[in-house]
Design an enzyme around this catalytic site. Structure first.
Site, short mmCIF file in Angstrom:
data_model
loop_
_atom_site.label_atom_id
_atom_site.label_comp_id
_atom_site.label_asym_id
_atom_site.label_seq_id
_atom_site.Cartn_x
_atom_site.Cartn_y
_atom_site.Cartn_z
N SER A 108 26.51 37.23 44.77
CA SER A 108 27.79 36.55 44.91
C SER A 108 28.08 36.36 46.39
O SER A 108 27.73 37.23 47.20
CB SER A 108 28.87 37.41 44.27
N SER A 109 28.72 35.26 46.78
CA SER A 109 28.91 34.97 48.21
C SER A 109 29.77 36.03 48.89
O SER A 109 29.76 36.15 50.12
CB SER A 109 29.57 33.59 48.38
N CYS A 110 30.48 36.86 48.12
CA CYS A 110 31.33 37.89 48.74
C CYS A 110 30.49 39.05 49.29
O CYS A 110 31.03 39.99 49.87
CB CYS A 110 32.36 38.41 47.75
N TYR A 137 30.71 47.24 45.41
CA TYR A 137 30.11 46.17 44.59
C TYR A 137 29.02 45.45 45.39
O TYR A 137 27.92 45.20 44.91
CB TYR A 137 31.23 45.21 44.19
N LYS A 141 25.00 44.94 44.61
CA LYS A 141 24.45 43.59 44.42
C LYS A 141 23.33 43.31 45.41
O LYS A 141 22.31 42.71 45.07
CB LYS A 141 25.57 42.55 44.58
N HIS A 180 40.72 35.95 39.80
CA HIS A 180 40.47 35.28 41.07
C HIS A 180 41.56 34.23 41.31
O HIS A 180 42.40 34.00 40.45
CB HIS A 180 39.09 34.62 41.03
N1 LIG Z 1 33.20 34.97 38.79
C1 LIG Z 1 32.81 34.52 39.97
O1 LIG Z 1 33.57 33.83 40.70
C2 LIG Z 1 31.41 34.82 40.48
C3 LIG Z 1 31.05 34.25 41.70
C4 LIG Z 1 29.77 34.48 42.16
C5 LIG Z 1 28.88 35.27 41.44
N2 LIG Z 1 29.27 35.81 40.26
C6 LIG Z 1 28.27 36.66 39.58
O2 LIG Z 1 28.08 36.26 38.25
C7 LIG Z 1 27.77 37.41 37.44
C8 LIG Z 1 28.63 37.38 36.20
O3 LIG Z 1 29.97 37.37 36.61
P1 LIG Z 1 31.13 36.79 35.64
O4 LIG Z 1 32.17 36.22 36.50
O5 LIG Z 1 30.52 35.99 34.54
O6 LIG Z 1 31.68 38.19 35.03
P2 LIG Z 1 32.35 38.47 33.60
O7 LIG Z 1 33.04 37.24 33.10
O8 LIG Z 1 33.10 39.74 33.72
O9 LIG Z 1 31.05 38.71 32.67
C9 LIG Z 1 30.26 39.85 32.81
C10 LIG Z 1 29.66 40.15 31.45
O10 LIG Z 1 28.80 41.29 31.58
C11 LIG Z 1 29.03 42.17 30.49
N3 LIG Z 1 28.74 43.54 30.89
C12 LIG Z 1 29.35 44.26 31.86
N4 LIG Z 1 28.82 45.51 31.92
C13 LIG Z 1 27.85 45.56 30.96
C14 LIG Z 1 26.95 46.58 30.51
N5 LIG Z 1 26.94 47.79 31.06
N6 LIG Z 1 26.11 46.30 29.49
C15 LIG Z 1 26.13 45.07 28.89
N7 LIG Z 1 26.96 44.05 29.28
C16 LIG Z 1 27.80 44.30 30.29
C17 LIG Z 1 30.52 42.01 30.17
O11 LIG Z 1 30.77 42.39 28.83
P3 LIG Z 1 32.20 43.06 28.50
O12 LIG Z 1 33.24 42.09 28.98
O13 LIG Z 1 32.16 43.23 27.02
O14 LIG Z 1 32.22 44.35 29.26
C18 LIG Z 1 30.73 40.48 30.38
O15 LIG Z 1 30.46 39.77 29.19
C19 LIG Z 1 27.97 38.64 38.31
O16 LIG Z 1 26.71 39.12 38.70
C20 LIG Z 1 28.71 38.10 39.51
O17 LIG Z 1 28.30 38.73 40.68
C21 LIG Z 1 30.49 35.62 39.75
#
Ligand SMILES: NC(=O)c1ccc[n+]([C@@H]2O[C@H](COP(=O)([O-])OP(=O)(O)OC[C@H]3O[C@@H](n4cnc5c(N)ncnc54)[C@H](OP(=O)(O)O)[C@@H]3O)[C@@H](O)[C@H]2O)c1
Length: 317
Positions: A108-110, A137, A141, A180
């Site tokens: 992630s860019s952060c 975090y 990462k 966010h």
């Molecule tokens: N959101 C952003 O703006 C952003 C920006 C850049 C990069 N990213 C990257 O994208 C990735 C996903 O982020 P997201 O925004 O999609 O997050 P999210 O909506 O919270 O989704 C994360 C998913 O992972 C599951 N999870 C968490 N812990 C787990 C575990 N121990 N075992 C199995 N499943 C698990 C969660 O399930 P539950 O909800 O049931 O726990 C959820 O479905 C991350 O790596 C993040 O760094 C996100």
């Protein structure tokens, strides 16, 4: 990836994971494997081993992670570093053990240094101190990114890492406690309009500049990278342009139809002045985003309105 290849999408219910499943289905991939967090806890090594032994996926999108806003990161740093380290080490190592053809890990860019030059090149990683609000975090990462690089170096695994900018869109987290900036603003303006409020308060001065990528564009880019990118260096995924928070607020105010006053609470933190990714590496591969910020905000706003009662009900549970 062959259209009938066995593809495991970890975290398929999340913002990113659900968009990857939509993109794969849109592009005709027929054999997508998923497990909910309750069915498979990726911090548990034995469960991960058993899953790979029985399913033997050929490709893996590792979009499962413990993510959250500033408050959650500050309150639960131990959970953020442990769970994200465990998820990365368990899945990346077991994918190697079971001969997965290709794995894509998400950073992630952060996690770039807080004061690095703009726009941010991939090479700037680990060249300066991290943003303290999400250090735990970020360290986890960065370890995941480096693992894909060193498993490629030592074992020749075709494991890659993508570094997306700020994301928004359907299935986002609209909980005002830990969401966010875009989902928070969409909800605030919708509720202000609905409840005939006189004003909406926004955190900070409005001057910081941010880059935003619509979630389906991100998923499209990740499938593209799985098919066209193979290198030890992680690759930035963004749109290559940014807006000020004030410009963003004005776009969302217009989309919501709210005509009251916007108040900037300058006692609240602005965060880093600018965070824009250098996406020339990705663009040189021929990929481009399709959804403009204006159009993406309209789609995200409409999705929130359509799911508003569900969002509120989930918070009451
Ligand atoms: N959101 C952003 O703006 C952003 C920006 C850049 C990069 N990213 C990257 O994208 C990735 C996903 O982020 P997201 O925004 O999609 O997050 P999210 O909506 O919270 O989704 C994360 C998913 O992972 C599951 N999870 C968490 N812990 C787990 C575990 N121990 N075992 C199995 N499943 C698990 C969660 O399930 P539950 O909800 O049931 O726990 C959820 O479905 C991350 O790596 C993040 O760094 C996100």
């Amino acid at each position: 990836m062959e259209k009938n290849a066995k593809i495991y999408v970890a975290g398929h219910r999340g913002l990113v994971g659900s968009a990857i499943v939509r993109a794969l289905e849109r592009e005709g991939y027929t054999h997508i494997v998923v497990r909910t967090h309750q069915e498979l806890d990726l911090t548990k090594q034995a469960e991960v081993e058993a899953f790979f032994a029985s399913e033997r996926p050929e490709y893996v999108f590792l979009s499962a992670a413990k993510v959250g806003g500033i408050l959650a990161n500050a309150t639960y740093p131990a959970d953020f570093i442990y769970q994200n380290l465990a998820i990365a080490t368990n899945v990346i190592h077991t994918a190697y053990t079971y001969g997965v053809k290709k794995l894509l890990f998400l950073g992630s860019s952060c996690i770039y240094p807080k004061l690095c030059p703009q726009p941010i090149k991939e090479e700037y990683l680990l060249t300066g101190s991290l943003e303290v609000t999400n250090e735990a975090y970020a360290v986890a990462k960065i370890a995941g990114l480096e693992m894909t690089k060193f498993y490629r170096q030592q074992y020749g695994c075709d494991f890659i890492s993508a570094m997306p900018t700020n994301l928004y869109g359907p299935h986002d987290n609209f909980d005002l406690q830990n969401s966010h900036v875009i989902p928070a603003l969409l909800r605030k303006f919708y509720e202000a309009k609905k409840n005939n409020q006189r004003s909406v308060t926004v955190w900070g001065t409005g001057s910081p500049r941010r880059e935003f990528l619509y979630i389906d564009d991100l998923a499209d880019a990740l499938v593209f990278l799985m098919n066209h990118y193979s290198d030890g260096l992680h690759i930035n995924v963004g749109v290559g342009e940014d807006v000020s928070i004030r410009e963003l607020v004005e776009m969302i105010r217009r989309i919501s139809g709210f005509e009251g006053e916007v108040i900037y609470d300058t006692s609240k933190p602005d965060g880093t002045p600018r965070k824009l990714l250098d996406v020339s590496r990705l663009f040189s591969l021929g990929w481009r985003p399709k959804v403009s910020l204006e159009e993406g905000l309209r789609l995200a706003y409409q999705w929130m309105v359509d799911h508003y009662d569900e969002i509120v009900a989930r918070e009451k549970r």
